[in-house]
Design an enzyme around this catalytic site. Structure first.
Site, PDB file in Angstrom:
ATOM      1  N   THR A   1      -1.778   5.481   2.174  1.00 28.45           N
ATOM      2  CA  THR A   1      -3.001   4.689   2.063  1.00 28.45           C
ATOM      3  C   THR A   1      -3.102   3.785   3.288  1.00 28.45           C
ATOM      4  O   THR A   1      -2.133   3.145   3.678  1.00 28.45           O
ATOM      5  CB  THR A   1      -2.995   3.844   0.779  1.00 28.45           C
ATOM      6  OG1 THR A   1      -2.912   4.715  -0.349  1.00 28.45           O
ATOM      7  CG2 THR A   1      -4.256   3.008   0.668  1.00 28.45           C
TER       8      THR A   1
ATOM      9  N   LEU B   1       0.862  -1.174   0.000  1.00 31.54           N
ATOM     10  CA  LEU B   1       0.000   0.000   0.000  1.00 31.54           C
ATOM     11  C   LEU B   1       0.900   1.227   0.000  1.00 31.54           C
ATOM     12  O   LEU B   1       1.959   1.221   0.623  1.00 31.54           O
ATOM     13  CB  LEU B   1      -0.903   0.037   1.241  1.00 31.54           C
ATOM     14  CG  LEU B   1      -1.990  -1.045   1.371  1.00 31.54           C
ATOM     15  CD1 LEU B   1      -2.735  -0.882   2.690  1.00 31.54           C
ATOM     16  CD2 LEU B   1      -2.963  -0.994   0.198  1.00 31.54           C
ATOM     17  N   ASP B   2       0.471   2.271  -0.692  1.00 31.44           N
ATOM     18  CA  ASP B   2       1.215   3.531  -0.660  1.00 31.44           C
ATOM     19  C   ASP B   2       1.368   4.008   0.781  1.00 31.44           C
ATOM     20  O   ASP B   2       0.545   3.686   1.648  1.00 31.44           O
ATOM     21  CB  ASP B   2       0.483   4.609  -1.459  1.00 31.44           C
ATOM     22  CG  ASP B   2       0.500   4.347  -2.952  1.00 31.44           C
ATOM     23  OD1 ASP B   2       1.273   3.488  -3.390  1.00 31.44           O
ATOM     24  OD2 ASP B   2      -0.282   5.014  -3.667  1.00 31.44           O
ATOM     25  N   GLN B   3       2.381   4.790   1.026  1.00 33.57           N
ATOM     26  CA  GLN B   3       2.653   5.267   2.379  1.00 33.57           C
ATOM     27  C   GLN B   3       1.422   5.907   3.019  1.00 33.57           C
ATOM     28  O   GLN B   3       1.126   5.667   4.190  1.00 33.57           O
ATOM     29  CB  GLN B   3       3.794   6.287   2.348  1.00 33.57           C
ATOM     30  CG  GLN B   3       4.209   6.783   3.727  1.00 33.57           C
ATOM     31  CD  GLN B   3       5.267   7.877   3.644  1.00 33.57           C
ATOM     32  OE1 GLN B   3       5.033   8.946   3.069  1.00 33.57           O
ATOM     33  NE2 GLN B   3       6.437   7.598   4.193  1.00 33.57           N
TER      34      GLN B   3
END
Length: 302
Positions: free
Chosen positions: A144, A140-142
């Site tokens: 998100t 997951l993106d930082q």
């Protein structure tokens, strides 16, 4: 449901009717779709037993046979264990699903990096008195938040990698986007590549990697001009949902990198649900994760 037991470093499975007359080799290679490297290792090291004896990999299994696999041996962690208060949404002997907070990297991006979810996962397992190399199956993106899957041993890891590749791990995301979507549901099938004008941004590009996002609009908020949507991914490209929604002229609220307005401190994207069929027990794992507080006013009733 499959009957299983943990016996020290060994995992015992009572062969169910579904696997009757299936060979050990077929089970590993065609049903679990383990890697050739993993199969070779377990075969050469005699880490698979059938009814208490070294398994004959081509011999058909019978319903009720006892298949034992040595999968719980000690393994050094590739990241530094570090305590952080992380919510566990699901855990068994093979997998953990965490609720990743926004602002935390999934894994270290350079040697020795700390304060990532992988560091917290390593500490979580170590605190249970076992030495394992726990690793993430997807990212997951930082910024998100939400559900993210980790494997607790190498066999579970390679099987889950294949499940993800074959789109058998379903990931549902909640998001708030700017504007009123003209279509209530649809599929965005646009390749994604790097933006040569920016070090971290991605963009829709004919030369990019194949990327597929399904979306459905659930509610429009007139006052804020925001639409609450849910998305499912068939692929897992970097920034995929963010790029695709921005390409549709409906960027995520708070996602200033892709044209969103800074009405939140980060992009309004949350991994809300993760489902898959457990490869060893054949049970359905279906985990949901409540939305973070900053989005709950919009998402709580959905």
């Amino acid at each position: 449901m499959v009957t299983t037991k943990v016996k020290g470093e060994w995992y015992e499975i009572t062969i169910p009717e579904q696997w009757n007359q299936v060979s050990v080799d077929h089970l590993f290679r065609n049903i679990w779709k383990a890697s050739k490297k993993q199969i070779h290792f377990m075969r050469m090291e005699k880490h698979v037993l059938m009814n208490g004896e070294i398994a004959q990999w081509e011999k058909p299994l019978q319903t009720g046979d006892l298949l034992m696999m040595k999968v719980f041996g000690e393994e050094a962690s590739e990241v530094l264990p570090e305590y952080m208060p992380i919510e566990v949404l699901f855990e068994d002997e093979h997998f953990i699903i965490f609720n990743k907070p926004a602002g935390m990297d999934t894994h270290p991006n350079e040697p020795g990096q700390k304060n990532t979810l992988a560091n917290a996962a390593a500490f979580h397992v170590l605190s249970q008195g076992v030495q394992r190399n726990v690793r993430h199956i997807h990212r997951l993106d930082q910024d998100t938040s939400g559900c993210i899957l980790f494997a607790k041993h190498s066999l579970a890891g390679v099987i889950a990698d294949k499940l993800l590749e074959e789109r058998k791990i379903k990931r549902t995301y909640s998001a708030l986007v700017h504007g009123h979507l003209k279509k209530l549901s649809g599929t965005i099938h646009e390749p994604i590549g790097r933006d040569r004008h920016h070090p971290t941004r991605r963009r829709v590009s004919p030369k990019g990697q194949d990327a597929i996002t399904h979306f459905s609009a659930l509610q429009f908020f007139e006052k804020e001009k925001l639409t609450f949507i849910q998305c499912q991914l068939d692929t897992g490209r970097t920034h995929q949902i963010r790029v695709h929604l921005s390409h549709m002229k409906h960027p995520l609220a708070g996602d200033t990198l892709y044209g969103g307005k800074p009405i939140f401190s980060r992009q309004a994207l949350h991994a809300a649900r993760l489902t898959f069929t457990h490869p060893f027990t054949l049970e359905k794992v279906d985990v949901t994760c409540p939305p973070p507080k900053e989005f709950s006013a919009y998402m709580k009733d959905q």
